[in-house]
Design an enzyme around this catalytic site. Structure first.
Site, mmCIF file in Angstrom:
data_model
loop_
_atom_site.group_PDB
_atom_site.id
_atom_site.type_symbol
_atom_site.label_atom_id
_atom_site.label_comp_id
_atom_site.label_asym_id
_atom_site.label_seq_id
_atom_site.Cartn_x
_atom_site.Cartn_y
_atom_site.Cartn_z
ATOM 1 N N TYR A 171 0.835 -1.204 0.000
ATOM 2 C CA TYR A 171 0.000 0.000 0.000
ATOM 3 C C TYR A 171 0.871 1.257 0.000
ATOM 4 C CZ TYR A 171 -3.184 3.611 1.677
ATOM 5 O OH TYR A 171 -3.889 4.777 1.815
ATOM 6 N N GLY A 191 -10.978 1.282 12.368
ATOM 7 C CA GLY A 191 -9.814 2.103 12.709
ATOM 8 C C GLY A 191 -10.026 2.833 14.028
ATOM 9 N N ASN A 241 -0.530 10.383 2.320
ATOM 10 C CA ASN A 241 -1.672 9.572 2.757
ATOM 11 C C ASN A 241 -2.757 10.475 3.368
ATOM 12 O OD1 ASN A 241 -3.416 7.595 3.602
ATOM 13 N ND2 ASN A 241 -1.812 6.316 4.513
ATOM 14 N N TYR A 258 -7.008 10.717 11.228
ATOM 15 C CA TYR A 258 -6.323 11.052 12.475
ATOM 16 C C TYR A 258 -6.822 12.377 13.035
ATOM 17 C CZ TYR A 258 -3.104 7.385 10.927
ATOM 18 O OH TYR A 258 -2.556 6.209 10.490
#
Length: 164
Positions: free
Chosen positions: A30, A102, A129, A136
């Site tokens: 990834y 997540g 990313n 986040y």
């Protein structure tokens, strides 16, 4: 109304070593860094489950399917006098993204950091990313812009050792 997807988050055990290695490879792919992966099952077994583990691993399962993993370790802050949790890697397989896993993984890690009386939890993210960065930020994380991350790779470590 859609039914929430249930996941079980657990500490990895030695029998998970091949699964952890597969997750590491998927993460590296990834991140477009698969060629840099040199870790083996033996190395993981020694460093995660040996007599003096350097890190810990989590696995998130949905039924019999492994959905995600995380690897973390503890460091120490001289300024606060408290331990810190450093999240080395976290990866949710694409088919399990967008269903809250997540967030559940981060909450699980936050509980562990709290139980260890950590002063903070930190991690790094690749600048490109953007989806991870948005995630986040939604968690309430803040980027640290007044620090620059440095590292010496193994080759540079060897060169430094041999230069003195």
């Amino acid at each position: 109304m859609t039914k929430p997807v249930s996941f079980r988050i657990r500490q990895a055990v030695e029998n998970d070593v091949s699964l952890i290695l597969q997750f590491i490879r998927e993460l590296a792919e990834y991140e477009k860094e698969l060629k840099r992966v040199s870790v083996t099952e033996d190395i993981l077994r020694a460093n995660l489950f040996g007599p003096e583990p350097y890190a810990h691993a989590l696995i998130a399962d949905k039924g019999e399917q492994a959905a995600a993993f995380a690897i973390y370790f503890f460091s120490y802050s001289t300024f606060s006098g408290l331990p810190n949790m450093y999240l080395e890697d976290i990866f949710v397989r694409p088919e399990f993204r967008g269903c809250g896993l997540g967030t559940k993984l981060f909450a699980f890690l936050a509980r562990q950091a709290h139980e260890r009386n950590c002063g903070r939890m930190e991690w790094s993210v690749l600048n490109w990313n953007e989806s991870a960065i948005r995630f986040y930020r939604r968690l309430g994380a803040e980027s640290v812009s007044d620090w620059t991350v440095f590292h010496l790779a193994k080759e540079q470590l060897d060169k430094l050792i041999n230069s003195v």
